[in-house]
Scaffold this motif. Structure first.
Motif, PDB file in Angstrom:
ATOM      1  N   PHE A 246      51.075 -35.805  40.749  1.00 54.24           N
ATOM      2  CA  PHE A 246      51.615 -35.831  42.020  1.00 54.24           C
ATOM      3  C   PHE A 246      52.960 -36.641  41.968  1.00 54.24           C
ATOM      4  CE2 PHE A 246      47.703 -35.587  44.044  1.00 54.24           C
ATOM      5  CZ  PHE A 246      47.940 -34.724  45.257  1.00 54.24           C
ATOM      6  N   VAL A 247      53.260 -37.274  40.837  1.00 55.87           N
ATOM      7  CA  VAL A 247      54.673 -37.796  40.534  1.00 55.87           C
ATOM      8  C   VAL A 247      55.567 -36.578  40.019  1.00 55.87           C
ATOM      9  CG1 VAL A 247      55.985 -39.092  38.884  1.00 55.87           C
ATOM     10  CG2 VAL A 247      54.072 -39.974  39.806  1.00 55.87           C
ATOM     11  N   THR A 248      55.019 -35.599  39.263  1.00 52.07           N
ATOM     12  CA  THR A 248      55.749 -34.338  38.930  1.00 52.07           C
ATOM     13  C   THR A 248      56.259 -33.629  40.156  1.00 52.07           C
ATOM     14  OG1 THR A 248      54.414 -34.049  36.892  1.00 52.07           O
ATOM     15  CG2 THR A 248      55.607 -32.389  37.522  1.00 52.07           C
ATOM     16  N   LEU A 249      55.284 -33.480  41.138  1.00 55.35           N
ATOM     17  CA  LEU A 249      55.726 -32.878  42.401  1.00 55.35           C
ATOM     18  C   LEU A 249      56.645 -33.495  43.119  1.00 55.35           C
ATOM     19  CD1 LEU A 249      52.321 -31.381  43.631  1.00 55.35           C
ATOM     20  CD2 LEU A 249      53.937 -30.103  42.145  1.00 55.35           C
ATOM     21  N   GLN A 250      56.504 -34.661  43.069  1.00 55.58           N
ATOM     22  CA  GLN A 250      57.485 -35.602  44.017  1.00 55.58           C
ATOM     23  C   GLN A 250      58.710 -35.768  43.421  1.00 55.58           C
ATOM     24  OE1 GLN A 250      54.982 -39.018  44.244  1.00 55.58           O
ATOM     25  NE2 GLN A 250      53.630 -38.049  46.063  1.00 55.58           N
ATOM     26  N   SER A 251      59.061 -36.042  42.008  1.00 62.07           N
ATOM     27  CA  SER A 251      60.106 -36.024  41.241  1.00 62.07           C
ATOM     28  C   SER A 251      60.829 -34.792  41.160  1.00 62.07           C
ATOM     29  CB  SER A 251      59.905 -36.436  39.945  1.00 62.07           C
ATOM     30  OG  SER A 251      59.011 -35.899  39.199  1.00 62.07           O
ATOM     31  N   GLY A 252      59.960 -33.613  41.172  1.00 64.57           N
ATOM     32  CA  GLY A 252      60.682 -32.379  41.102  1.00 64.57           C
ATOM     33  C   GLY A 252      61.381 -31.963  42.512  1.00 64.57           C
ATOM     34  N   ILE A 253      60.785 -32.393  43.894  1.00 68.29           N
ATOM     35  CA  ILE A 253      61.575 -32.333  44.966  1.00 68.29           C
ATOM     36  C   ILE A 253      62.897 -33.139  44.786  1.00 68.29           C
ATOM     37  CG2 ILE A 253      61.338 -32.852  47.506  1.00 68.29           C
ATOM     38  CD1 ILE A 253      58.309 -32.106  47.132  1.00 68.29           C
ATOM     39  N   ILE A 254      62.657 -34.376  44.449  1.00 73.72           N
ATOM     40  CA  ILE A 254      63.815 -35.235  44.466  1.00 73.72           C
ATOM     41  C   ILE A 254      65.143 -34.491  43.700  1.00 73.72           C
ATOM     42  CG2 ILE A 254      64.856 -37.458  43.436  1.00 73.72           C
ATOM     43  CD1 ILE A 254      62.136 -38.727  44.538  1.00 73.72           C
ATOM     44  N   CYS A 255      64.550 -33.953  42.519  1.00 73.66           N
ATOM     45  CA  CYS A 255      65.818 -33.298  41.574  1.00 73.66           C
ATOM     46  C   CYS A 255      66.305 -32.327  42.223  1.00 73.66           C
ATOM     47  CB  CYS A 255      64.799 -32.658  40.372  1.00 73.66           C
ATOM     48  SG  CYS A 255      64.310 -33.996  39.117  1.00 73.66           S
ATOM     49  N   LEU A 256      65.500 -31.346  43.139  1.00 76.31           N
ATOM     50  CA  LEU A 256      66.054 -30.249  43.897  1.00 76.31           C
ATOM     51  C   LEU A 256      66.976 -30.765  44.963  1.00 76.31           C
ATOM     52  CD1 LEU A 256      62.960 -27.850  44.627  1.00 76.31           C
ATOM     53  CD2 LEU A 256      64.771 -27.622  42.870  1.00 76.31           C
ATOM     54  N   ILE A 257      66.569 -31.897  45.681  1.00 73.56           N
ATOM     55  CA  ILE A 257      67.499 -32.486  46.693  1.00 73.56           C
ATOM     56  C   ILE A 257      68.602 -33.095  45.812  1.00 73.56           C
ATOM     57  CG2 ILE A 257      67.706 -34.482  48.360  1.00 73.56           C
ATOM     58  CD1 ILE A 257      64.813 -34.302  48.834  1.00 73.56           C
TER      59      ILE A 257
END
Length: 380
Positions: A246-257
């Motif tokens: 879940f940290v991978t998914l959440q940090s990936g979203i932050i990277c896209l933002i």
């Protein structure tokens, strides 16, 4: 506990603390070479998830097999015990419900914020300050546990007084290391001739201190949530896997933002790749495994006592290899934080002893009542 039994946990915890300091240093090295902290968090947790997924299945299957083997040998005659190898061992995992997934999501969200703020704080300050601030976690965890009624606060009790005073002292020490640098005590000889090693040369000490304090708050909340998750889903490595996932998914979203240059995702120079691999292997797999193994054999108090060792390790590595400067404020603040840390740990240890004594007195009292009732029943 004998000397041989206590010797291995000591070695294990020393190695775990060295790995923790190395994780901070490698993370700062990757960020100083142009990799943003949220990209580093994404890469390291993604690789850790790939490592932990098969490791979790293997560990849980081995543990289930060992348990079934020991139970079989205890109830089956020795001559028939080889027959148990013909039966496959089924892994009994807790049911993965939507509620459990929501808890995993919350655990990952707190961990994601903790990692991003922690690495940002290390970038703006130094691993030495980060290891000193980590000793805030026991005190902050105690505050949150009292707020969520997981701990009782009785100011008339010496244990509660020790934990409360230790928390206040630790927070005071954090203010010292954040707002006071003082004169330099240790400085690497190459400090002026190797600017590429000065990872903290342009750092903002106060911003770094606040970010590291935020990291400690998120980490303390993470511990509270983790305790609740483990009660509902008691499979340790799977909890760690879902957390990293879940940290991978959440940090990936932050990277896209956040967007940014595509070069930030590159593994050039090679120190970025080395830092990511180190974070995944030693930060999530090795350190967690060793700490869990030591905690199972010696208890959480023993494991917590090695936290201040990270300050010494970070100072030595930072000064010798990274050209960091060790300031008087860091020394004074670290001493204050460690003093508060041990006060909290002493309160917890004494509280645990009192709980054991209380349980023993209650069991003794209940046995006396049973004996009295049996004697009364036998009278004419």
């Amino acid at each position: 506990m004998g000397k041989e039994m206590i010797g291995l946990p000591i070695v294990g915890m020393v190695m775990a603390e060295v790995a923790q300091v190395g994780l901070m240093i490698m993370g700062k090295a990757a960020m100083s070479h142009g990799m943003p902290n949220f990209v580093f968090v994404f890469y390291s947790n993604a690789l850790a998830s790939l490592i932990l997924l098969p490791a979790s299945f293997l560990f849980h299957r081995y543990r289930s097999f060992s348990l079934s083997l020991s139970l079989s040998l205890s109830i089956i005659p020795i001559s028939l015990s080889p027959l148990i190898f013909r039966f496959p061992c089924r892994s009994h995992l807790p049911p993965l419900t939507f509620s459990i997934l929501c808890w995993f999501f919350l655990l990952g969200l707190l961990g994601c914020f903790a990692q991003i703020s922690g690495y940002a704080g290390i970038y703006y300050s130094s691993p030495t300050l980060a290891t000193a601030m980590l000793n805030l976690i026991p005190g902050l965890t105690f505050i949150l546990a009292v707020a969520f009624r997981m701990e009782t606060l009785n100011l008339r009790s010496s244990t509660s007084q020790a934990k409360s005073l230790g928390t206040i002292v630790s927070i005071a020490g954090a203010f010292i290391v954040t707002f006071y640098k003082g004169p330099s005590l240790l400085m690497a000889p190459s400090h002026s001739s190797s600017p590429h090693l000065l990872l903290g040369q342009q750092s903002n000490w106060v911003i770094g201190g606040f970010l590291l304090a935020a990291d400690c708050v998120f980490a303390s909340a993470w511990l509270i949530v983790q305790a609740s998750v483990l009660k509902k889903f008691p499979a340790e490595l799977f909890v760690v896997f879902y957390y990293c996932f879940f940290v991978t998914l959440q940090s990936g979203i932050i990277c896209l933002i956040m967007g940014g240059d595509l070069s930030a995702w590159s593994f050039k120079p090679d120190v970025r790749l080395v830092a990511v691999i180190y974070s995944a292997v030693f930060g999530s797999a090795f350190q967690l495994g060793v700490s869990t193994w030591c905690m199972h054999r010696t208890g959480p108090v023993f494991v917590s006592m090695f936290k201040p060792l990270g300050i010494v390790v970070s100072v030595v590595i930072g000064v010798i290899f990274l050209g960091d400067t060790f300031f008087l404020g860091s020394l004074v603040g670290a001493i204050v934080i460690v003093t508060g840390f041990y006060s909290v740990m002493w309160g917890k240890a004494k509280e645990g002893k009192l709980d054991v004594q209380t349980q023993g007195m209650m069991s003794e009292s209940s046995s006396q009542k049973v004996a009295l009732l049996s004697n009364n029943t036998g009278e004419p």
